[in-house]
Scaffold this motif. Structure first.
Motif, PDB file in Angstrom:
ATOM      1  N   UNK A  34       3.923 -10.748 -11.751  1.00 54.08           N
ATOM      2  CA  UNK A  34       5.076 -11.406 -11.129  1.00 54.08           C
ATOM      3  C   UNK A  34       4.807 -11.703  -9.657  1.00 54.08           C
ATOM      4  N   UNK A  35       4.131 -10.794  -8.959  1.00 56.48           N
ATOM      5  CA  UNK A  35       3.864 -11.018  -7.543  1.00 56.48           C
ATOM      6  C   UNK A  35       2.897 -12.170  -7.315  1.00 56.48           C
ATOM      7  N   UNK A  36       1.966 -12.387  -8.222  1.00 60.90           N
ATOM      8  CA  UNK A  36       1.077 -13.543  -8.094  1.00 60.90           C
ATOM      9  C   UNK A  36       1.910 -14.826  -8.120  1.00 60.90           C
ATOM     10  N   UNK A  37       2.821 -14.920  -9.070  1.00 61.24           N
ATOM     11  CA  UNK A  37       3.699 -16.096  -9.160  1.00 61.24           C
ATOM     12  C   UNK A  37       4.560 -16.208  -7.901  1.00 61.24           C
ATOM     13  N   UNK A  38       5.189 -15.104  -7.513  1.00 58.77           N
ATOM     14  CA  UNK A  38       6.061 -15.110  -6.342  1.00 58.77           C
ATOM     15  C   UNK A  38       5.323 -15.425  -5.055  1.00 58.77           C
ATOM     16  N   UNK A  39       4.095 -14.926  -4.926  1.00 55.35           N
ATOM     17  CA  UNK A  39       3.323 -15.158  -3.716  1.00 55.35           C
ATOM     18  C   UNK A  39       2.890 -16.614  -3.605  1.00 55.35           C
ATOM     19  N   UNK A  51       3.807 -25.645   8.413  1.00 52.06           N
ATOM     20  CA  UNK A  51       2.744 -26.658   8.533  1.00 52.06           C
ATOM     21  C   UNK A  51       1.427 -26.057   9.044  1.00 52.06           C
ATOM     22  N   UNK A  52       1.230 -24.772   8.757  1.00 53.37           N
ATOM     23  CA  UNK A  52       0.026 -24.069   9.200  1.00 53.37           C
ATOM     24  C   UNK A  52      -0.377 -23.093   8.093  1.00 53.37           C
ATOM     25  N   UNK A  53      -1.547 -23.313   7.515  1.00 52.20           N
ATOM     26  CA  UNK A  53      -1.984 -22.500   6.374  1.00 52.20           C
ATOM     27  C   UNK A  53      -2.226 -21.042   6.773  1.00 52.20           C
ATOM     28  N   UNK A  54      -2.679 -20.789   8.012  1.00 54.30           N
ATOM     29  CA  UNK A  54      -2.913 -19.398   8.441  1.00 54.30           C
ATOM     30  C   UNK A  54      -1.595 -18.621   8.520  1.00 54.30           C
ATOM     31  N   UNK A  55      -0.581 -19.231   9.074  1.00 60.23           N
ATOM     32  CA  UNK A  55       0.735 -18.578   9.147  1.00 60.23           C
ATOM     33  C   UNK A  55       1.289 -18.389   7.742  1.00 60.23           C
ATOM     34  N   UNK A  60       2.613 -14.873   3.153  1.00 61.79           N
ATOM     35  CA  UNK A  60       2.439 -14.627   1.720  1.00 61.79           C
ATOM     36  C   UNK A  60       1.760 -13.286   1.454  1.00 61.79           C
ATOM     37  N   UNK A  61       0.812 -12.898   2.297  1.00 56.59           N
ATOM     38  CA  UNK A  61       0.107 -11.619   2.120  1.00 56.59           C
ATOM     39  C   UNK A  61       1.037 -10.430   2.309  1.00 56.59           C
ATOM     40  N   UNK A  62       1.818 -10.469   3.365  1.00 54.24           N
ATOM     41  CA  UNK A  62       2.771  -9.382   3.621  1.00 54.24           C
ATOM     42  C   UNK A  62       3.811  -9.331   2.506  1.00 54.24           C
ATOM     43  N   UNK A  63       4.281 -10.498   2.101  1.00 57.29           N
ATOM     44  CA  UNK A  63       5.254 -10.601   1.020  1.00 57.29           C
ATOM     45  C   UNK A  63       4.709  -9.993  -0.271  1.00 57.29           C
ATOM     46  N   UNK A  64       3.446 -10.269  -0.580  1.00 59.25           N
ATOM     47  CA  UNK A  64       2.823  -9.766  -1.802  1.00 59.25           C
ATOM     48  C   UNK A  64       2.842  -8.245  -1.844  1.00 59.25           C
ATOM     49  N   UNK A  65       2.405  -7.629  -0.773  1.00 62.86           N
ATOM     50  CA  UNK A  65       2.298  -6.162  -0.734  1.00 62.86           C
ATOM     51  C   UNK A  65       3.667  -5.487  -0.793  1.00 62.86           C
ATOM     52  N   UNK A  66       4.576  -5.916   0.060  1.00 62.22           N
ATOM     53  CA  UNK A  66       5.873  -5.247   0.110  1.00 62.22           C
ATOM     54  C   UNK A  66       6.665  -5.441  -1.179  1.00 62.22           C
ATOM     55  N   UNK A  67       6.666  -6.633  -1.713  1.00 59.10           N
ATOM     56  CA  UNK A  67       7.457  -6.877  -2.921  1.00 59.10           C
ATOM     57  C   UNK A  67       6.813  -6.301  -4.172  1.00 59.10           C
ATOM     58  N   UNK A  68       5.509  -6.146  -4.180  1.00 60.96           N
ATOM     59  CA  UNK A  68       4.839  -5.483  -5.299  1.00 60.96           C
ATOM     60  C   UNK A  68       5.322  -4.037  -5.401  1.00 60.96           C
ATOM     61  N   UNK A  69       5.351  -3.362  -4.280  1.00 60.43           N
ATOM     62  CA  UNK A  69       5.804  -1.968  -4.252  1.00 60.43           C
ATOM     63  C   UNK A  69       7.283  -1.862  -4.621  1.00 60.43           C
ATOM     64  N   UNK A  70       8.097  -2.716  -4.037  1.00 62.55           N
ATOM     65  CA  UNK A  70       9.533  -2.705  -4.349  1.00 62.55           C
ATOM     66  C   UNK A  70       9.790  -2.987  -5.827  1.00 62.55           C
ATOM     67  N   UNK A  71       9.083  -3.957  -6.400  1.00 61.06           N
ATOM     68  CA  UNK A  71       9.288  -4.298  -7.808  1.00 61.06           C
ATOM     69  C   UNK A  71       8.897  -3.139  -8.720  1.00 61.06           C
TER      70      UNK A  71
END
Length: 85
Positions: A34-39, A51-55, A60-71
């Protein structure tokens, strides 16, 4: 805890299935998929807004980690609830 479940040998696992027959490792697999899809969604939305891929990748990286744990914990709590089973 999550990492232990991922790398523990299946035969030696001390984790038992809950009353629905679902083992915690299944919750980990579901959380990861699910986190792959969400990320990917977060990456796309962040890129459109920033409009900046680095940002966008940082968000997306922070979102992946935190929401993986929460889920994972959300899933385990719902597996313990008898309502609707």
């Amino acid at each position: 805890m999550i990492a232990q479940m991922l790398f523990k040998n299946k035969e030696k696992s001390t984790y038992k299935a809950d009353s629905s027959g679902e083992k915690p490792i299944r919750s980990v697999a579901k959380a990861l998929s699910w986190r792959v899809v969400g990320t990917l969604d977060t990456l796309a939305v962040s890129f459109v807004l920033a409009k900046d891929i680095k940002i966008a990748a940082s968000i997306a990286s922070i979102d992946f980690i935190t929401k993986l744990i929460l889920y994972f914990f959300h899933e385990r709590v719902w597996n313990a609830i008898k309502w609707g089973k």
